[in-house]
Design a protein around this motif. Structure first.
Motif, PDB file in Angstrom:
ATOM      1  N   GLU A 193      43.059  -8.601  66.913  1.00 58.26           N
ATOM      2  CA  GLU A 193      42.001  -7.838  67.587  1.00 58.26           C
ATOM      3  C   GLU A 193      42.393  -7.498  69.025  1.00 58.26           C
ATOM      4  OE1 GLU A 193      39.320  -6.489  66.196  1.00 58.26           O
ATOM      5  OE2 GLU A 193      40.306  -7.206  64.359  1.00 58.26           O
ATOM      6  N   ARG A 194      43.105  -8.394  69.679  1.00 58.78           N
ATOM      7  CA  ARG A 194      43.541  -8.151  71.051  1.00 58.78           C
ATOM      8  C   ARG A 194      44.497  -6.953  71.105  1.00 58.78           C
ATOM      9  NH1 ARG A 194      45.750 -13.327  72.485  1.00 58.78           N
ATOM     10  NH2 ARG A 194      43.662 -14.017  71.924  1.00 58.78           N
ATOM     11  N   LEU A 195      45.391  -6.875  70.129  1.00 55.21           N
ATOM     12  CA  LEU A 195      46.301  -5.739  70.053  1.00 55.21           C
ATOM     13  C   LEU A 195      45.529  -4.439  69.825  1.00 55.21           C
ATOM     14  CD1 LEU A 195      49.088  -7.355  67.846  1.00 55.21           C
ATOM     15  CD2 LEU A 195      49.380  -6.608  70.212  1.00 55.21           C
ATOM     16  N   LYS A 196      44.539  -4.493  68.966  1.00 49.41           N
ATOM     17  CA  LYS A 196      43.750  -3.290  68.690  1.00 49.41           C
ATOM     18  C   LYS A 196      42.962  -2.850  69.911  1.00 49.41           C
ATOM     19  CE  LYS A 196      43.216  -4.088  63.703  1.00 49.41           C
ATOM     20  NZ  LYS A 196      42.248  -4.404  62.609  1.00 49.41           N
ATOM     21  N   ARG A 197      42.441  -3.821  70.655  1.00 52.04           N
ATOM     22  CA  ARG A 197      41.683  -3.467  71.858  1.00 52.04           C
ATOM     23  C   ARG A 197      42.573  -2.834  72.931  1.00 52.04           C
ATOM     24  NH1 ARG A 197      39.143  -8.532  70.995  1.00 52.04           N
ATOM     25  NH2 ARG A 197      40.353  -9.470  72.712  1.00 52.04           N
ATOM     26  N   ALA A 198      43.878  -3.071  72.829  1.00 56.12           N
ATOM     27  CA  ALA A 198      44.821  -2.446  73.755  1.00 56.12           C
ATOM     28  C   ALA A 198      45.132  -1.010  73.346  1.00 56.12           C
ATOM     29  CB  ALA A 198      46.103  -3.260  73.825  1.00 56.12           C
ATOM     30  N   GLY A 199      44.488  -0.545  72.282  1.00 50.67           N
ATOM     31  CA  GLY A 199      44.690   0.827  71.823  1.00 50.67           C
ATOM     32  C   GLY A 199      45.858   1.003  70.877  1.00 50.67           C
ATOM     33  N   LEU A 200      46.354  -0.100  70.330  1.00 51.53           N
ATOM     34  CA  LEU A 200      47.511  -0.058  69.451  1.00 51.53           C
ATOM     35  C   LEU A 200      47.099  -0.026  67.988  1.00 51.53           C
ATOM     36  CD1 LEU A 200      49.558  -2.782  71.319  1.00 51.53           C
ATOM     37  CD2 LEU A 200      50.274  -0.394  71.085  1.00 51.53           C
ATOM     38  N   SER A 201      47.875   0.678  67.180  1.00 48.43           N
ATOM     39  CA  SER A 201      47.777   0.535  65.727  1.00 48.43           C
ATOM     40  C   SER A 201      48.525  -0.739  65.355  1.00 48.43           C
ATOM     41  CB  SER A 201      48.408   1.734  65.026  1.00 48.43           C
ATOM     42  OG  SER A 201      47.721   2.924  65.364  1.00 48.43           O
ATOM     43  N   VAL A 202      47.967  -1.523  64.455  1.00 49.65           N
ATOM     44  CA  VAL A 202      48.498  -2.871  64.195  1.00 49.65           C
ATOM     45  C   VAL A 202      48.688  -3.082  62.697  1.00 49.65           C
ATOM     46  CG1 VAL A 202      48.171  -5.344  64.546  1.00 49.65           C
ATOM     47  CG2 VAL A 202      47.253  -3.720  66.212  1.00 49.65           C
ATOM     48  N   GLU A 203      49.820  -3.680  62.345  1.00 44.73           N
ATOM     49  CA  GLU A 203      50.089  -4.074  60.967  1.00 44.73           C
ATOM     50  C   GLU A 203      50.616  -5.508  60.950  1.00 44.73           C
ATOM     51  OE1 GLU A 203      52.809  -2.919  57.057  1.00 44.73           O
ATOM     52  OE2 GLU A 203      52.983  -1.741  58.900  1.00 44.73           O
ATOM     53  N   PRO A 204      49.778  -6.493  60.582  1.00 45.10           N
ATOM     54  CA  PRO A 204      50.300  -7.857  60.414  1.00 45.10           C
ATOM     55  C   PRO A 204      51.009  -7.960  59.048  1.00 45.10           C
ATOM     56  CG  PRO A 204      47.915  -7.817  60.828  1.00 45.10           C
ATOM     57  CD  PRO A 204      48.327  -6.447  60.413  1.00 45.10           C
ATOM     58  N   VAL A 205      52.213  -8.490  59.064  1.00 48.84           N
ATOM     59  CA  VAL A 205      53.003  -8.607  57.837  1.00 48.84           C
ATOM     60  C   VAL A 205      53.327 -10.071  57.603  1.00 48.84           C
ATOM     61  CG1 VAL A 205      55.101  -7.885  56.634  1.00 48.84           C
ATOM     62  CG2 VAL A 205      54.023  -6.342  58.284  1.00 48.84           C
ATOM     63  N   THR A 206      53.027 -10.566  56.416  1.00 44.70           N
ATOM     64  CA  THR A 206      53.370 -11.945  56.060  1.00 44.70           C
ATOM     65  C   THR A 206      54.758 -11.974  55.439  1.00 44.70           C
ATOM     66  OG1 THR A 206      51.049 -12.514  55.669  1.00 44.70           O
ATOM     67  CG2 THR A 206      52.700 -13.963  54.697  1.00 44.70           C
ATOM     68  N   VAL A 207      55.613 -12.836  55.956  1.00 47.67           N
ATOM     69  CA  VAL A 207      56.988 -12.954  55.467  1.00 47.67           C
ATOM     70  C   VAL A 207      57.303 -14.425  55.212  1.00 47.67           C
ATOM     71  CG1 VAL A 207      57.763 -10.866  56.645  1.00 47.67           C
ATOM     72  CG2 VAL A 207      57.887 -13.056  57.834  1.00 47.67           C
TER      73      VAL A 207
END
Length: 224
Positions: A193-207
């Motif tokens: 959510e912090r990344l999104k609030r910075a105006g970024l598109s975000v993709e968390p990837v599980t590896v």
């Protein structure tokens, strides 16, 4: 079973915590003195590889891509980045502990194929935070694997990288088409959510830590 042999020790600047490099046959381990757990193991680097591969595939078509990696570790992220990029790339690794560079130029380097010998690679000995602050619009990708993730384990100062101020500083160090990539030992919805609030598109990837289908589940955030 053979026992680990101590190859070297190093003190984390400003912390006083001792890192220990150990070897058992062709296996290497980096631990914090007094801790029973490992920071890194040369047999478990699948997620470190993925950190570089996922980010670099987004910039591989750019002319002369410039990449910053926060944390040298055992060299696997650097090796994967170099493998993913062309001959005109430049990859800078910011490493806080000078001995870690020495270890990677010595016996540890063979584990990742001695990536520091690649002419596209350079090492900056110092805090990645300061390098980010001093490098406006300098990098097409910034890959951060300096600790355990949003909750710093080895050095509390690393937490700043995951704050809103740290995210904005990293954004400012990116070129307009650049990408941020963060490694973590586990999920952290608040950081997403912090990344999104910075105006970024975000993709968390599980590896996986080891290879597809094997090892612990780690997380890589891609943000652009």
């Amino acid at each position: 079973m053979a026992r680990f042999t101590l190859l070297g020790t190093a003190t984390i600047p400003g912390k006083g915590t001792e890192l220990r490099l150990l070897q058992r046959n062709d296996e290497f381990s980096i631990k914090i003195a007094g801790s029973t757990g490992e920071l890194m193991n040369s047999r478990l680097h699948g997620s470190e590889d993925a950190l570089a591969t996922l980010a670099c595939e987004r910039i591989s078509e750019l002319p002369s891509p410039r990449v910053l990696i926060g944390g040298l570790g055992m060299g696997f992220t650097l090796a994967a980045a170099l493998k993913s990029l062309g001959s005109d790339a430049q990859v800078t690794v910011a490493e806080l502990v000078p001995e870690v560079e020495s270890w990677n130029r010595g016996p540890l380097g063979g584990a990742a194929g001695y990536p520091l010998e690649d002419p596209r690679a350079r090492v900056h000995i110092g805090d990645v935070v300061e390098l980010i602050r001093q490098s406006p619009a300098a990098f097409d990708a910034i890959l951060l694997d300096v600790d355990n993730g949003p909750e710093g384990l080895t050095r509390k100062e690393n937490d700043w990288l995951y704050t809103s101020a740290g995210i904005h500083a990293a954004q400012a160090a990116l070129t307009p088409d650049g990408v941020l990539a963060y490694w973590s030992a586990g999920q952290d919805p608040a950081f997403t959510e912090r990344l999104k609030r910075a105006g970024l598109s975000v993709e968390p990837v599980t590896v996986r830590a080891h290879r597809p289908g094997k090892g612990a589940r780690h997380v890589i955030w891609l943000a652009w």
